[in-house]
Design an enzyme around this catalytic site. Sequence first.
Site, PDB file in Angstrom:
ATOM      1  N   LYS A 116      81.582  19.853  53.260  1.00  0.00           N
ATOM      2  CA  LYS A 116      81.178  21.164  52.727  1.00  0.00           C
ATOM      3  C   LYS A 116      82.191  21.646  51.698  1.00  0.00           C
ATOM      4  O   LYS A 116      81.836  22.098  50.608  1.00  0.00           O
ATOM      5  CB  LYS A 116      81.096  22.209  53.858  1.00  0.00           C
ATOM      6  N   LYS A 195      64.041   6.555  50.094  1.00  0.00           N
ATOM      7  CA  LYS A 195      64.145   7.013  51.481  1.00  0.00           C
ATOM      8  C   LYS A 195      63.337   8.297  51.684  1.00  0.00           C
ATOM      9  O   LYS A 195      63.431   9.219  50.886  1.00  0.00           O
ATOM     10  CB  LYS A 195      65.615   7.294  51.810  1.00  0.00           C
ATOM     11  N   LYS A 198      63.252  15.205  53.336  1.00  0.00           N
ATOM     12  CA  LYS A 198      62.665  16.479  52.914  1.00  0.00           C
ATOM     13  C   LYS A 198      63.282  16.943  51.601  1.00  0.00           C
ATOM     14  O   LYS A 198      62.647  17.635  50.825  1.00  0.00           O
ATOM     15  CB  LYS A 198      62.761  17.539  53.998  1.00  0.00           C
TER      16      LYS A 198
HETATM   17  P1  ADP Z   1      66.101  14.612  55.910  1.00  0.00           P
HETATM   18  O1  ADP Z   1      66.655  13.447  55.128  1.00  0.00           O
HETATM   19  O2  ADP Z   1      64.629  14.739  55.732  1.00  0.00           O
HETATM   20  O3  ADP Z   1      66.846  15.910  55.623  1.00  0.00           O
HETATM   21  P2  ADP Z   1      67.635  14.673  58.329  1.00  0.00           P
HETATM   22  O4  ADP Z   1      68.865  14.361  57.567  1.00  0.00           O
HETATM   23  O5  ADP Z   1      67.452  16.055  58.879  1.00  0.00           O
HETATM   24  O6  ADP Z   1      66.357  14.290  57.429  1.00  0.00           O
HETATM   25  O7  ADP Z   1      67.525  13.618  59.487  1.00  0.00           O
HETATM   26  C1  ADP Z   1      67.226  13.900  60.838  1.00  0.00           C
HETATM   27  C2  ADP Z   1      67.204  12.579  61.583  1.00  0.00           C
HETATM   28  O8  ADP Z   1      66.132  11.731  61.113  1.00  0.00           O
HETATM   29  C3  ADP Z   1      68.478  11.748  61.398  1.00  0.00           C
HETATM   30  O9  ADP Z   1      68.814  11.144  62.640  1.00  0.00           O
HETATM   31  C4  ADP Z   1      68.110  10.701  60.380  1.00  0.00           C
HETATM   32  O10 ADP Z   1      68.835   9.510  60.551  1.00  0.00           O
HETATM   33  C5  ADP Z   1      66.621  10.484  60.633  1.00  0.00           C
HETATM   34  N1  ADP Z   1      65.928  10.148  59.361  1.00  0.00           N
HETATM   35  C6  ADP Z   1      65.686  11.001  58.342  1.00  0.00           C
HETATM   36  N2  ADP Z   1      65.009  10.383  57.322  1.00  0.00           N
HETATM   37  C7  ADP Z   1      64.832   9.096  57.707  1.00  0.00           C
HETATM   38  C8  ADP Z   1      64.206   7.955  57.098  1.00  0.00           C
HETATM   39  N3  ADP Z   1      63.626   8.013  55.902  1.00  0.00           N
HETATM   40  N4  ADP Z   1      64.208   6.786  57.785  1.00  0.00           N
HETATM   41  C9  ADP Z   1      64.785   6.711  59.021  1.00  0.00           C
HETATM   42  N5  ADP Z   1      65.399   7.759  59.654  1.00  0.00           N
HETATM   43  C10 ADP Z   1      65.420   8.942  59.018  1.00  0.00           C
END
Ligand code: ADP
Length: 316
Positions: A116, A195, A198
């Site tokens: 951060k 990948k 969101k």
């Molecule tokens: P985002 O990338 O959408 O913000 P987060 O970082 O909140 O998602 O991830 C929440 C959980 O979901 C984590 O444990 C992360 O490893 C898993 N995750 C998120 N996106 C993927 C993906 N495309 N493939 C596999 N696991 C994912």
Amino acid sequence: MKQTILTGLQSSGDLHIGNYFGAMKPFLDLYNDKKDSANFYLMVADYHALTSVRDREALKASIYNTVRDYLAVGVDPEQVTLFRQSDNPDHTEMGWVLNCMVTVPFLMLAHSYKDKVAKGLEANAGLFTYPMLMAADILLYGTDLVPVGEDQRQHLEYTREAVAKFNNAYGEVLKEPKELILEAVGVVPGTDGAKMSKSYKNTIPLFGSREDIQKAVMSIVTDSTGDRPENVYAIHKLFRTEAELETLYTENAGKYKNLKEALIEDIDAFIEPMRAKRAAISDDDVKGVLAEGARKAKLVSNDMLGRVRDVIGITI
Ligand code: ADP
Ligand code: TRP
């Protein structure tokens, strides 16, 4: 002796199928594999969320949604103690005790804080001591294993350091936990082939309506050469065996629209039962589950905190 397995969740908006296959499914697999030999705790880390959320309605909604999501994908609150951090003040109290065990320079090296600051974002004191609240979450239950993603590995090292400092001063009171890094299915690709995330707006929502799924799948980027749309196939693999896909993709070689329609069917059939289950969970259901979870959690944490208070000399 049963093992104790505990993990915590900070909710982060609407879930997508990448979250499901990357985080929720590995947790459910572990739970199904070990439910006879372990006690499971699943905690909503709402006080951790307060280190970054400043919107009252958003925080409230995220608490309800996180619980609903986990119930919908198959967590059984009779088997798993599903509770939230803020319902059990033992966590903040234990967090304070642990803060007194570790040094400022040590906390300054935690990724959650360092990243951060490196991004030029304002870090509050809660974010700074975040790892010790997480250590408290874990240590209050005599936890053996903590299933988390790779990004949380360092927090487990911090927890062990707190244990070492505490036990060194007061004897073997706290149990040293281990991380269990959940094996994701690999990276789930999004509609643009990158990948799914969101932040990239390339998601297929986990609890979306059929129309939402349709819209997302139809937007999957396909190159116009070749018989097999690789981006469609890469997502399809999560829902069908390779043998099934072999047949489907051979029969529909070059027919991208048919293949996308087949994918919509498969995703929709997969999600429909969870979507229906989720829709049937009311706010009151969530409150009921959390109240019972807090009751069960406190029975265990009160014991541990009592011992901690005693050895540090607070009990008079
Ligand atoms: P985002 O990338 O959408 O913000 P987060 O970082 O909140 O998602 O991830 C929440 C959980 O979901 C984590 O444990 C992360 O490893 C898993 N995750 C998120 N996106 C993927 C993906 N495309 N493939 C596999 N696991 C994912
Ligand atoms: N810090 C974790 C995350 O952001 C959430 C969390 C809070 C947690 N307390 C925990 C995870 C205890 C495991 C155990 O993902």
